[in-house]
Design a protein around this motif. Structure first.
Motif, mmCIF file in Angstrom:
data_model
loop_
_atom_site.group_PDB
_atom_site.id
_atom_site.type_symbol
_atom_site.label_atom_id
_atom_site.label_comp_id
_atom_site.label_asym_id
_atom_site.label_seq_id
_atom_site.Cartn_x
_atom_site.Cartn_y
_atom_site.Cartn_z
ATOM 1 N N GLN A 228 0.832 -1.204 0.000
ATOM 2 C CA GLN A 228 0.000 0.000 0.000
ATOM 3 C C GLN A 228 0.867 1.255 0.000
ATOM 4 N N GLU A 229 1.949 1.240 0.750
ATOM 5 C CA GLU A 229 2.844 2.394 0.772
ATOM 6 C C GLU A 229 3.531 2.603 -0.582
ATOM 7 N N ILE A 230 3.800 1.518 -1.293
ATOM 8 C CA ILE A 230 4.353 1.632 -2.650
ATOM 9 C C ILE A 230 3.330 2.281 -3.577
ATOM 10 N N ARG A 231 2.075 1.812 -3.515
ATOM 11 C CA ARG A 231 1.024 2.415 -4.347
ATOM 12 C C ARG A 231 0.870 3.893 -4.028
ATOM 13 N N GLN A 232 0.946 4.239 -2.744
ATOM 14 C CA GLN A 232 0.817 5.631 -2.345
ATOM 15 C C GLN A 232 1.977 6.465 -2.877
ATOM 16 N N ALA A 233 3.173 5.867 -2.899
ATOM 17 C CA ALA A 233 4.337 6.578 -3.424
ATOM 18 C C ALA A 233 4.128 6.942 -4.892
ATOM 19 N N TYR A 234 3.610 6.006 -5.687
ATOM 20 C CA TYR A 234 3.350 6.299 -7.102
ATOM 21 C C TYR A 234 2.278 7.371 -7.255
ATOM 22 N N GLN A 235 1.230 7.289 -6.436
ATOM 23 C CA GLN A 235 0.176 8.301 -6.502
ATOM 24 C C GLN A 235 0.723 9.683 -6.151
ATOM 25 N N ASP A 236 1.545 9.747 -5.105
ATOM 26 C CA ASP A 236 2.104 11.031 -4.686
ATOM 27 C C ASP A 236 3.047 11.595 -5.751
ATOM 28 N N TYR A 237 3.847 10.712 -6.347
ATOM 29 C CA TYR A 237 4.765 11.162 -7.397
ATOM 30 C C TYR A 237 3.985 11.721 -8.581
ATOM 31 N N GLN A 238 2.943 11.009 -9.008
ATOM 32 C CA GLN A 238 2.146 11.466 -10.140
ATOM 33 C C GLN A 238 1.377 12.747 -9.821
ATOM 34 N N ALA A 239 1.077 12.955 -8.531
ATOM 35 C CA ALA A 239 0.378 14.172 -8.117
ATOM 36 C C ALA A 239 1.313 15.365 -7.963
ATOM 37 N N GLY A 240 2.616 15.122 -8.095
ATOM 38 C CA GLY A 240 3.573 16.228 -8.041
ATOM 39 C C GLY A 240 4.107 16.567 -6.674
ATOM 40 N N THR A 241 3.841 15.720 -5.663
ATOM 41 C CA THR A 241 4.294 16.069 -4.311
ATOM 42 C C THR A 241 5.793 15.866 -4.115
ATOM 43 N N PHE A 242 6.476 15.231 -5.090
ATOM 44 C CA PHE A 242 7.931 15.098 -5.007
ATOM 45 C C PHE A 242 8.635 16.336 -5.542
ATOM 46 N N GLY A 243 7.860 17.309 -5.996
ATOM 47 C CA GLY A 243 8.427 18.507 -6.592
ATOM 48 C C GLY A 243 8.369 18.440 -8.104
ATOM 49 N N ARG A 244 8.530 19.576 -8.726
ATOM 50 C CA ARG A 244 8.506 19.679 -10.177
ATOM 51 C C ARG A 244 9.928 19.883 -10.684
ATOM 52 N N TRP A 245 10.286 19.088 -11.700
ATOM 53 C CA TRP A 245 11.664 19.154 -12.216
ATOM 54 C C TRP A 245 11.839 20.398 -13.094
ATOM 55 N N GLU A 246 12.903 21.125 -12.829
ATOM 56 C CA GLU A 246 13.246 22.294 -13.631
ATOM 57 C C GLU A 246 14.666 22.155 -14.135
#
Length: 284
Positions: free
Chosen positions: A265-283
């Protein structure tokens, strides 16, 4: 003395034109808790006007990367705002924690001029209580890493973290992870005491060593039993060793791609958070 359970040969795993040997995981060993992964890049020589390292922007969550630059360099950038170029003898310690995006590429100078390259990247787990901490990055050049000269100069220990024969490491990690690189001249000897309860991470980068009576050679990972405190090392020729130890976390490990957590479940949440942009936006 600590006895050896087995030795694992690093497996060839090239990435594009980058020579790579994977020492962990392999067909014979999944992990050595809390040590998760080791890629040995090189040694190789890049021509002038090369493309450099291929590790463009990618995410991580739940663990730490420790990178040892033996030859060449790495240019680091991440969504936490950290940037650096680390040269030979330096290290990078990145705590991914709750998540970020980073890139590890060669500097413009290295891509222009080329030269020798050899790099180790180790992944170290974070305990469950620290998996969602704020990301952190430490980049250190060779002179910033404390050293100890031993056996009349035949052994030089570079203390990255922890405490090694009275020499404190450069990095204070969240968990008690002790890491060092050790350079041996032929005939150099080193005795160490490591608690029997600790997992030992012992990877011979170059040369040949004898450890507790058994010979090991370049690109071999030695797996130890948990039955003794003493390590006796002797270099059979000039050698380089990556050595670490830590008390195992003894927690569930669920890894998928760039994420290492405790549950699916934590892995699934990690993918959801990444796709939602919570890891930051790459510049760029």
């Amino acid at each position: 003395m600590r006895t050896i359970k087995t030795q694992h040969r690093a497996q060839s795993a090239p990435i594009a034109d980058l020579v790579t040997y994977r020492a962990l995981p392999t067909n014979s060993v999944e992990h050595l808790d809390p040590f998760l992964f080791l890629n040995h890049h090189g040694p190789q020589v890049y021509r002038p006007n090369n493309q450099g390292l291929p590790f463009g922007p990618h995410p991580h969550r739940g663990f730490e990367t420790v990178t040892f630059i033996l030859e060449g360099d790495i240019m680091h950038q991440d969504t936490g705002g950290h940037q650096s170029i680390i040269g030979p003898g330096g290290i990078q310690w990145m705590t991914a924690g709750r998540g970020l995006i980073h890139a590890e590429v060669s500097s413009p100078e290295f891509k222009r001029t080329g030269g020798p390259l050899e790099i180790l990247q180790l992944w170290v787990n974070l305990p469950a209580k620290n998996k969602m901490v704020e990301p952190r990055y430490i980049g250190l050049q060779e002179p910033e890493i404390p050293t100890a000269s031993l056996d009349e100069g035949r052994v030089v220990l570079h203390a990255v973290s922890g405490n090694w024969l009275g020499t404190a490491g450069a990095v204070s990690p969240l968990a008690d992870i002790q890491l060092a690189t050790i350079n041996f001249r032929a005939g150099g000897k080193l005795d160490l005491t490591i608690p029997a309860s600790h997992t030992i991470f012992f990877y011979t980068v170059r040369g040949r060593l004898r450890v507790n009576g058994q010979e090991t050679q370049a690109r071999q990972l030695v797996e130890f039993n948990y039955d003794g405190d003493d390590l006796h090392l002797e270099a059979l020729d000039e050698a380089v060793l990556l050595l670490g130890h830590a008390h195992p976390f003894q927690e569930p490990i669920v890894s998928y791609g760039p994420f290492v957590m405790n549950t699916e479940q934590e892995i699934r949440q990690a993918y959801q958070d990444y796709q939602a942009g919570t890891f930051g936006r790459w510049e760029e």
